[in-house]
Design a protein around this motif. Structure first.
Motif, short mmCIF file in Angstrom:
data_model
loop_
_atom_site.label_atom_id
_atom_site.label_comp_id
_atom_site.label_asym_id
_atom_site.label_seq_id
_atom_site.Cartn_x
_atom_site.Cartn_y
_atom_site.Cartn_z
N ASP A 1 27.63 37.47 4.13
CA ASP A 1 27.47 38.70 4.89
C ASP A 1 26.07 38.79 5.52
O ASP A 1 25.92 39.11 6.71
CB ASP A 1 27.70 39.90 3.97
N PHE A 2 25.03 38.49 4.72
CA PHE A 2 23.66 38.48 5.26
C PHE A 2 23.54 37.49 6.42
O PHE A 2 22.92 37.81 7.46
CB PHE A 2 22.67 38.09 4.16
N PHE A 3 24.10 36.29 6.25
CA PHE A 3 23.97 35.27 7.29
C PHE A 3 24.74 35.67 8.54
O PHE A 3 24.28 35.43 9.67
CB PHE A 3 24.47 33.93 6.76
N GLN A 4 25.92 36.26 8.38
CA GLN A 4 26.70 36.69 9.54
C GLN A 4 25.92 37.70 10.38
O GLN A 4 25.84 37.56 11.61
CB GLN A 4 28.02 37.31 9.07
N GLU A 5 25.35 38.70 9.74
CA GLU A 5 24.64 39.74 10.47
C GLU A 5 23.39 39.19 11.16
O GLU A 5 23.08 39.57 12.29
CB GLU A 5 24.27 40.89 9.53
N ALA A 6 22.69 38.28 10.49
CA ALA A 6 21.50 37.68 11.11
C ALA A 6 21.87 36.84 12.32
O ALA A 6 21.20 36.87 13.36
CB ALA A 6 20.75 36.84 10.08
#
Length: 258
Positions: A31-36
């Motif tokens: 989730d963190f990587f997707q948003e970044a």
């Protein structure tokens, strides 16, 4: 707006991102990587609205994530991502999560394809790649791997694609697949693991209300790996009645307390 070669965000590990071990879950990492990645694409003028004007969309095809240490609840982390050039039809993007001392706790690489929204066919990424930095030599992980079919899989769970699984493109979001994988495995293995390595290939889109069987099998540790590694092959297969099941995703997950 300044175009950034490397996108960086300082984040706090919040309550929703951890399990009973007080450590970040695998799905929270995705989730963190997707948003970044989405934020960086917008910064580089290859984001959702820019692609839509050309009737194109980014689709995640493969991703490899290695967690060497799971960040804890309340920890301040730095989430980074950057393009890494192209490879045939793939556009590569790397990531990491660093702690307050600058040490990489999580590293990842992804492979993306550009799809023509009307024809639903992949396009060569060269025209878009020219807008992005190459970041030569800045490797987080080696190439995201292609996975072979495992013939020993057993069906262990079933999921129906629901409203909360869907994304803007009208299919199941990549992070939802990770939650499905987590839910299909022994929760104690996930809670007690410190090291995790997930390789996943997204093979066919899953639409609203489609039913997916989750098939798993233990696999032996790879050459040179610790004998204490718990390793699993996982596939999500569309339930299609008498028709041959279509594989939606294929993954391998490795876990260890080390």
């Amino acid at each position: 707006m300044e175009k950034l070669s490397i996108w960086s965000e300082n984040q706090e590990v919040r309550f929703r991102a951890v399990d009973t071990s007080d450590s970040m879950t695998l799905s929270a990492v995705f989730d963190f990587f997707q948003e970044a990645a989405i934020s960086h694409a917008e910064n580089l003028s290859v984001g959702r609205s820019d692609m839509a004007r050309a009737n194109q969309v980014w689709i995640l095809s493969r991703m490899s994530v290695q967690i060497d240490r799971r960040p804890k609840y309340g920890e301040i982390i730095t989430v980074r991502t950057w393009p890494r050039g192209g490879e045939k039809l793939f556009a590569l993007r790397d990531y990491d999560i660093r702690d307050a001392d600058g040490n990489a706790a999580v590293r990842a690489r992804s492979c993306w394809v550009i799809i023509d929204r009307e024809k639903r066919r992949p396009l060569r990424p060269q025209s878009v790649m020219s807008l992005m930095p190459l970041n030569e030599g800045l490797d987080s992980l080696s190439a995201a791997v292609g996975l072979e079919e495992n013939t020993l899989l057993q069906k262990t769970a079933e999921r129906r694609a629901m409203y909360t699984d869907m994304d803007y493109n009208g299919h199941v979001n990549n992070v939802s697949y990770i939650r499905w994988i987590e839910d299909a495995l022994d929760s104690s293995l996930l809670e007690n693991a410190q090291y995790m390595r997930l390789d996943i290939n997204y093979l066919n889109e899953v639409l609203l209300n489609e039913v997916i069987g989750i098939w798993t099998a233990p696999v032996a540790p790879a050459a040179g790996e610790s004998p204490h590694i718990h390793a699993f092959a996982i596939e999500g297969k569309k339930e299609q009645g008498e028709k041959a099941a279509q594989t939606a995703f294929r993954a391998e997950l490795r876990l260890s307390k080390m």
